[in-house]
Structures are given as structure tokens and as C-alpha cells.
Design a protein around this motif. Sequence first.
Motif, PDB file in Angstrom:
ATOM      1  N   SER B 134      13.155   6.825  -5.987  1.00 17.39           N
ATOM      2  CA  SER B 134      13.618   5.799  -6.205  1.00 17.39           C
ATOM      3  C   SER B 134      13.415   4.891  -5.011  1.00 17.39           C
ATOM      4  O   SER B 134      13.504   3.406  -4.989  1.00 17.39           O
ATOM      5  CB  SER B 134      15.274   5.294  -6.024  1.00 17.39           C
ATOM      6  OG  SER B 134      15.980   6.155  -5.087  1.00 17.39           O
ATOM      7  N   LEU B 135      12.595   5.242  -3.693  1.00 13.69           N
ATOM      8  CA  LEU B 135      12.363   4.682  -2.724  1.00 13.69           C
ATOM      9  C   LEU B 135      10.844   4.287  -2.631  1.00 13.69           C
ATOM     10  O   LEU B 135       9.893   4.696  -1.849  1.00 13.69           O
ATOM     11  CB  LEU B 135      12.695   5.311  -1.457  1.00 13.69           C
ATOM     12  CG  LEU B 135      14.133   5.921  -1.319  1.00 13.69           C
ATOM     13  CD1 LEU B 135      13.900   6.453  -0.093  1.00 13.69           C
ATOM     14  CD2 LEU B 135      14.506   4.098  -0.748  1.00 13.69           C
ATOM     15  N   GLU B 136      10.149   4.653  -3.907  1.00 13.14           N
ATOM     16  CA  GLU B 136       8.365   4.464  -4.208  1.00 13.14           C
ATOM     17  C   GLU B 136       8.714   3.888  -5.052  1.00 13.14           C
ATOM     18  O   GLU B 136       6.941   4.369  -5.790  1.00 13.14           O
ATOM     19  CB  GLU B 136       8.131   5.864  -4.215  1.00 13.14           C
ATOM     20  CG  GLU B 136       7.834   7.573  -2.896  1.00 13.14           C
ATOM     21  CD  GLU B 136       7.872   8.871  -2.942  1.00 13.14           C
ATOM     22  OE1 GLU B 136       7.758   9.497  -1.233  1.00 13.14           O
ATOM     23  OE2 GLU B 136       7.540   9.232  -3.994  1.00 13.14           O
ATOM     24  N   THR B 137       9.758   3.543  -5.581  1.00 13.18           N
ATOM     25  CA  THR B 137       8.913   3.010  -7.057  1.00 13.18           C
ATOM     26  C   THR B 137       7.519   1.871  -7.144  1.00 13.18           C
ATOM     27  O   THR B 137       6.915   1.311  -7.985  1.00 13.18           O
ATOM     28  CB  THR B 137      10.208   1.760  -7.453  1.00 13.18           C
ATOM     29  OG1 THR B 137      10.405   1.113  -6.390  1.00 13.18           O
ATOM     30  CG2 THR B 137      10.877   2.675  -7.866  1.00 13.18           C
ATOM     31  N   PHE B 138       7.737   1.462  -6.225  1.00  9.13           N
ATOM     32  CA  PHE B 138       5.763   0.174  -5.993  1.00  9.13           C
ATOM     33  C   PHE B 138       4.880   0.967  -5.352  1.00  9.13           C
ATOM     34  O   PHE B 138       3.815   0.646  -5.275  1.00  9.13           O
ATOM     35  CB  PHE B 138       6.037  -0.848  -4.591  1.00  9.13           C
ATOM     36  CG  PHE B 138       6.928  -1.488  -5.722  1.00  9.13           C
ATOM     37  CD1 PHE B 138       7.662  -1.947  -7.094  1.00  9.13           C
ATOM     38  CD2 PHE B 138       7.774  -2.934  -4.617  1.00  9.13           C
ATOM     39  CE1 PHE B 138       8.565  -3.245  -7.517  1.00  9.13           C
ATOM     40  CE2 PHE B 138       8.621  -3.630  -4.924  1.00  9.13           C
ATOM     41  CZ  PHE B 138       8.502  -4.236  -6.489  1.00  9.13           C
ATOM     42  N   TYR B 155       2.245  12.172   5.242  1.00 12.05           N
ATOM     43  CA  TYR B 155       3.389  10.835   5.247  1.00 12.05           C
ATOM     44  C   TYR B 155       2.334   9.948   4.971  1.00 12.05           C
ATOM     45  O   TYR B 155       1.040   9.616   4.842  1.00 12.05           O
ATOM     46  CB  TYR B 155       3.585  11.067   7.064  1.00 12.05           C
ATOM     47  CG  TYR B 155       2.975  11.469   7.983  1.00 12.05           C
ATOM     48  CD1 TYR B 155       2.541  12.501   8.269  1.00 12.05           C
ATOM     49  CD2 TYR B 155       2.327  10.376   8.710  1.00 12.05           C
ATOM     50  CE1 TYR B 155       1.702  12.958   9.094  1.00 12.05           C
ATOM     51  CE2 TYR B 155       1.804  10.535  10.036  1.00 12.05           C
ATOM     52  CZ  TYR B 155       1.339  11.833  10.367  1.00 12.05           C
ATOM     53  OH  TYR B 155       0.074  12.069  10.963  1.00 12.05           O
ATOM     54  N   PHE B 156       3.069   9.062   4.227  1.00 11.29           N
ATOM     55  CA  PHE B 156       2.754   7.406   3.711  1.00 11.29           C
ATOM     56  C   PHE B 156       3.671   6.435   3.782  1.00 11.29           C
ATOM     57  O   PHE B 156       4.980   7.230   3.561  1.00 11.29           O
ATOM     58  CB  PHE B 156       2.172   7.931   2.320  1.00 11.29           C
ATOM     59  CG  PHE B 156       2.967   9.140   1.914  1.00 11.29           C
ATOM     60  CD1 PHE B 156       3.934   8.408   1.087  1.00 11.29           C
ATOM     61  CD2 PHE B 156       2.603  10.792   1.720  1.00 11.29           C
ATOM     62  CE1 PHE B 156       4.808   9.424   0.219  1.00 11.29           C
ATOM     63  CE2 PHE B 156       3.160  11.123   0.713  1.00 11.29           C
ATOM     64  CZ  PHE B 156       4.131  11.110   0.451  1.00 11.29           C
ATOM     65  N   SER B 157       3.453   5.621   3.285  1.00  9.37           N
ATOM     66  CA  SER B 157       4.593   4.601   3.570  1.00  9.37           C
ATOM     67  C   SER B 157       5.288   4.076   1.446  1.00  9.37           C
ATOM     68  O   SER B 157       4.164   4.969   0.400  1.00  9.37           O
ATOM     69  CB  SER B 157       4.186   3.184   3.232  1.00  9.37           C
ATOM     70  OG  SER B 157       3.624   2.947   4.730  1.00  9.37           O
ATOM     71  N   GLY B 158       6.412   4.672   1.390  1.00 13.10           N
ATOM     72  CA  GLY B 158       7.097   4.609   0.506  1.00 13.10           C
ATOM     73  C   GLY B 158       7.317   3.254   0.327  1.00 13.10           C
ATOM     74  O   GLY B 158       8.619   2.306   1.234  1.00 13.10           O
ATOM     75  N   GLY B 163      12.631  -1.453   0.084  1.00 11.55           N
ATOM     76  CA  GLY B 163      11.855  -1.476   2.005  1.00 11.55           C
ATOM     77  C   GLY B 163      10.959  -0.735   1.820  1.00 11.55           C
ATOM     78  O   GLY B 163      10.841  -0.247   0.660  1.00 11.55           O
ATOM     79  N   ILE B 164       9.952  -0.789   2.409  1.00 11.28           N
ATOM     80  CA  ILE B 164       9.149   0.122   3.117  1.00 11.28           C
ATOM     81  C   ILE B 164       8.681   0.780   3.950  1.00 11.28           C
ATOM     82  O   ILE B 164       9.254   0.635   5.560  1.00 11.28           O
ATOM     83  CB  ILE B 164       7.802  -0.809   3.231  1.00 11.28           C
ATOM     84  CG1 ILE B 164       7.548  -2.128   2.668  1.00 11.28           C
ATOM     85  CG2 ILE B 164       6.826   0.049   3.647  1.00 11.28           C
ATOM     86  CD1 ILE B 164       6.921  -2.878   2.789  1.00 11.28           C
ATOM     87  N   GLY B 165       9.115   2.464   3.904  1.00 13.10           N
ATOM     88  CA  GLY B 165       9.851   3.413   4.842  1.00 13.10           C
ATOM     89  C   GLY B 165       8.653   4.516   5.033  1.00 13.10           C
ATOM     90  O   GLY B 165       7.549   4.737   4.188  1.00 13.10           O
ATOM     91  N   GLU B 166       8.215   5.457   5.455  1.00 10.71           N
ATOM     92  CA  GLU B 166       7.790   6.066   5.938  1.00 10.71           C
ATOM     93  C   GLU B 166       8.610   7.476   5.500  1.00 10.71           C
ATOM     94  O   GLU B 166       8.914   8.283   5.949  1.00 10.71           O
ATOM     95  CB  GLU B 166       7.445   6.578   7.548  1.00 10.71           C
ATOM     96  CG  GLU B 166       5.749   7.621   7.272  1.00 10.71           C
ATOM     97  CD  GLU B 166       4.804   6.680   6.835  1.00 10.71           C
ATOM     98  OE1 GLU B 166       4.741   5.453   7.050  1.00 10.71           O
ATOM     99  OE2 GLU B 166       3.539   7.338   7.116  1.00 10.71           O
ATOM    100  N   CYS B 167       8.061   7.989   4.435  1.00 13.44           N
ATOM    101  CA  CYS B 167       8.203   9.199   3.675  1.00 13.44           C
ATOM    102  C   CYS B 167       7.335  10.071   3.574  1.00 13.44           C
ATOM    103  O   CYS B 167       5.507  10.594   4.765  1.00 13.44           O
ATOM    104  CB  CYS B 167       8.283   9.270   2.162  1.00 13.44           C
ATOM    105  SG  CYS B 167       8.896   8.149   1.589  1.00 13.44           S
TER     106      CYS B 167
END
Lengths: 354, 354
Positions: B134-138, B155-158, B163-167
Motif C-alpha cells: 500500500s506504500l507503493e501504489t503509484f 532501495y527506491f522511492s515508494g 507519501g513518498i518514502g524509501e523502501c
Amino acid sequence: MNIYRYEENPLITPVDVKPHRDDFEVIGAFNAGVATYNSETLLLLRVAERPISTDPNIVKAPIFNPETKQLDIINLRRDDERYDFSDPRVIRNRTQGSSSFEYLTSISYVRIARSKDGHHFTIDDKPFVYPSTSLETFGIEDPRVTQIDDTYYIYFSGVSPAGIGECMVSTKDFVTVEHHGMIFHPDNKDVLIFPEKINGKYYALHRPSPKSIGDPEIWIAESDNLLYWGNHKHLLGLREGKWDSGRIGGGAVPFKTEKGWLELYHGATKDHRYCMGAVLLDLNDPTKIIARSEQPVMEPEADYEKKGFFGDVVFSCGVSVEGDIVKVYYGVADTSMACAELSVKEILDSLVYV
Amino acid sequence: MNIYRYEENPLITPVDVKPHRDDFEVIGAFNAGVATYNSETLLLLRVAERPISTDPNIVKAPIFNPETKQLDIINLRRDDERYDFSDPRVIRNRTQGSSSFEYLTSISYVRIARSKDGHHFTIDDKPFVYPSTSLETFGIEDPRVTQIDDTYYIYFSGVSPAGIGECMVSTKDFVTVEHHGMIFHPDNKDVLIFPEKINGKYYALHRPSPKSIGDPEIWIAESDNLLYWGNHKHLLGLREGKWDSGRIGGGAVPFKTEKGWLELYHGATKDHRYCMGAVLLDLNDPTKIIARSEQPVMEPEADYEKKGFFGDVVFSCGVSVEGDIVKVYYGVADTSMACAELSVKEILDSLVYV
């Protein structure tokens, strides 16, 4: 909901606090973290002070200088059209985005108030935790305290031109303090560390304010040493049309009940009326929501809650629980401290299970 | 500065990549992380795809649904006045703040391109890492890779409405992937993990975008397990009037030189011209800056760098170093991948020591 507001409310007001400098005045003693130490209730007050201005057209902005360890004072003219002084808390630069600010009108630090009965407090003469780094030049705000074994972890917003993040110190005696740096990077505040490990991990609620996308909402993170945090998850969102439609964030340190971890959080409307609600989290997995308030548990009603430096605010950073009674210490109107007693059972019964 | 741009540039363009669905088109294959595995150079491409729209007045926004594990497609009318379509990358809601967006026009994921000579790449048929939570839907964007022993941390922006965070995920074979969740909460991107412990700690650069106060600038954090991060410090700021006056963030994974850790970072002006610069950090304490570029190391000059989906962008996520030669793989114009070789010594000699 039966709410017993103490007759002595507000318990502590700015006039009760001696400024830490002769040329400053105390404008707030509020949003205190709560600890029990040596059979006393300690309130770790957020004390906000500002330089006394004798010229009504001059607004003074205090800034901690990490090199000199002194405060620098910036003088701004109220008729300087580059600045927006409409929010009493901050000074905005009109040439920048509307949500960001350039200076604060006061500087906050942490000071201890002590009480044997929880009603009558004696306030320490001097600051306890004061800004000390380049990430705290505009002050440290809204302390919370989590006791784990014999150590008290005290964490607060560190505010500087670089951003607002959460910094932490720890103490065993409320005299000596160990600094642990910034534990949550900007933009973040309203961190609440759970008072014990759950399934082998520490947990904390936190409240990012993202710029690109996303709202000021409550997230949860995990740690194995309280210093480094990860596995961030979005926990609790805004609710359109309700009392928590504008912004939400953790309030008091969560406490254990039979039904789950109970968190008294704050929610505000877009026009900045701050109420207190509750969310119940799973005892074994606090990333799971069990139930939540539809209506506020508590809202600004008393005169001291409605009027002050920034009115219509009830904002708790900590509670003291004795059996079914939760003593909610809370900041009022960004000015003073108050306390109310509520029944844990009544709060739990008021929640809507999801 | 001698810059040898490969004759084959751009090395990979969207037409080289087969869409992962028949009803989608690839609009970007760019901003790739770089790894060396089994004597091959791997580019972990950010592939951006969008649903094909046959009606020029319909803009389609793809969203990953974490429950169905499928993409949902939102249809928006270009003449709908509630929305602002002026930025080709995002759809903004005019009723919200100007800096935030409501949808992306494409969804990004990670796909592998493999090469034996570093010039000619074969692209995998299928996605390698795809949105999954659910933190990567976009989508997931701008992957970087740090190899530590035999494990590759990717690692990449989720990106999601939260919001935009790093996963982060990790792999040992570029087949099986272990997910580690979000390691930096929103608003954050451009994380770069150093490839070894320094004085007993792992370090990472990161780039918060705070809302209340502060600019999009480079911070540094420490960890002891790569999953949980803390002791956040502000490292590198914007410079008024220069090529890095609007926003900066980490670029390539930092690499060791005799003089210090060399980080090739990106800087943009307020009108979104993205250049590459360098900062040199202390070998034993990467929170200390030794030197920094006054002028860009590299800027958009070639036609493929100046024109594309979002022109005037050179943006590296990773390099391959052989002796004095650094092969800088970099995304161009948010569209394609290119490579240029530079001399490490020349970069170091160009820096201004602080």
C-alpha cells in the motif's frame, strides 16, 4: 464521557514560571511530558519564552547559536511587507510557500515541574533540557517521556531552518542527560515510544508532514535499540468532515489496557481546533487498529482551553494511569497546563471497533 | 573536465523495452541502479509505463491495488478544471497546495538490463521488482544498489497517496527478492547507502522534503543493520544563484577514493535543470564535508540529455569504478539511459576544499 477537570486548572500558567533571562518573558508553559520519579509526578514542561519588545512595531525572533551557545535576537519590523505576522507562533516570508515559516516568535525548551499530589506543582528554577545543536536553533518542543526500566527517554521536536525532526535524550535521575541526536528526520513530530518491547521490537508512533503528497497523519515504526527506526507503516488517517479532518498526531504515551494499547491522540480541523481522541491498537501487534473514537474524547470547552496564545487547543503529551483512572495532563491554548481524570473503561466503551 | 560520452548513447531507450502489459506503453527506461554480478554489468532500470489512451482528452492514471495485486486505471478528462496537467509527470488537484500532486501519469517499476561490455545491454522480458504494498501504489522509482559482501541491497522511492518514502529489498542472485519495508519515512527519496561500515556503523545519505520549514537538501543517517536508521544530520545545502539552488539529492552510490568518499549528487535550479556535481566526504567520518563542486561535473548538453519526457536532466543512480575511470551510468531527460566515463582524479582536482 465523564471528565473531571481539576478545580485547580490551569495547574501551571506562564506567570508561574520565572524567565530564564531577565530580558525575556514566558508566554507558554504547556504540552508537558509526564513521568513518575521518586514518588513524584514530574511534568516536563515545554516553556516558551520571547524577548521583551518595548517597541510595538518590532517583533523579536530568538535563535540559539550552536557556536556561541547563546541566543541571537533578530529584530523584524511589523510593517515589513516581506513578512506575514498573522500567526502569533511563527513569522512567514510572503515570498515562500504558504505552509513554511522563516522564524519563530519564541524559543521553547524543557523545564521540570514537580508534585507530590499531582495537583500542586513546584517549578524548577532553571531549564532542564535546552537547545544544544544546529538542529535545535529555533527551540525544542512538545516533550514526551517513556520510562523503560530505570531509564527515562525524553524526546521532542527539534526545530531549525533545516527542518523539524524528533530529537531524543535520556536520563536516570532528571539531573544528568545523555543526548542521542535526531531519531526521526524532518518533517516529523509527535513521536510516541511504547514503554516496552512488543514481540521483540520497540515501536513508536510518529507524524510526518510530507510536502510532495500525503497528509499530516500517524505512522508507526519499529526499532531494536530506540535510536534507529525503520519499517515505517502508515497507521491512522484524517477523516473528512470530522474533528480530525485537518491534521492528526500522537498525543500521550500509549498505555496498556486489557483490550489493547490505548493512544490518546490529537486531531485538529483545518481551522486549527485541537481535540483529543483515542485509538486502540493490538497488544501483540500495534500496527493493527482495533477501534477508534468517532467523537472526541475531550474537546476545548473550559475558558482556559478556549482562550490563550493559540486558543481552542487541548493537547496531551502524557498521562498517569491508576487502575481505571487515567489522569490526562494536557496543554491548553498553547499557554498553560491542565489535568482531567477520565475512566479508562468509559473511553474503551466509547470507541467504535473496526 | 574530460567527459567521454559513449558513442552508443543513449544506451537504452523506451522503444527497447517491451511493455509489461499489451495496453501499456513504455515512456521511460532511466535512472538505473548499477550492479556488477557474475562479471556482467546490471542496470536496474526504472521503467515507467502508462496506459495507452486513444482519446486525447482522456488522461489515464495507473494505480497498483495491493488487495487484487492488479493495476486500477483512473480516467480523467483533460478539460476537467479541477486538475492541472501542466507537468507531464504528475496530475495536480488545483484545490490543494501547489507542491503536492494527486496522481502520477505513469507507474514505475524495476527491470534488469544486462551487459558484458557495459555498452550493449539485453533487457529482461519481465519486471524484476514491482509495486507490492500500500506504500507503493503509484510505483517504485529511482532504484540504487549497494553491494555488501554477497548481498545486493536495492532501495527506491515508494510512492503512494500516503507519501513518498524509501523502501528496500535485497537479493543475492537477482532472482529471489526479500522485502524489508520502508526504511525512510515520507517525505524522503534519493537514499544512498555506503558500501561498507565506517567506524562500526553503516551510513546513508537521504533527502527529506520538509513541508513546515527546510529545503530539499542532503542529510546523513547511521544504522547498525541497514533496516533501522537514526542520528540524522543535515549534511549539504542549496546554494543560492548556483546550479544547485533549487533542490539537491544524492545521485550515485558513494565510492571510496584516496581523498575520501566521493558522492556524485544531483542539483537542480528552481526551473528544474538537473546537473551532476560532486562532494567529497571524510573517509572515517562521512558526516564531514572535505570538498565540493563549484561548477557541475556534468550538465545536460547532448541532444538526448536536453530533450525527452522531462528535458534538461542528467541524473545518475550508480557508477562502475575501474582504477581512475568512473563509468557514470545516468538517466537522461527522464527518458533513457546513457553512460559517460570521467577521470576520478580530474573530478577530485576540480573540487573546492572547505
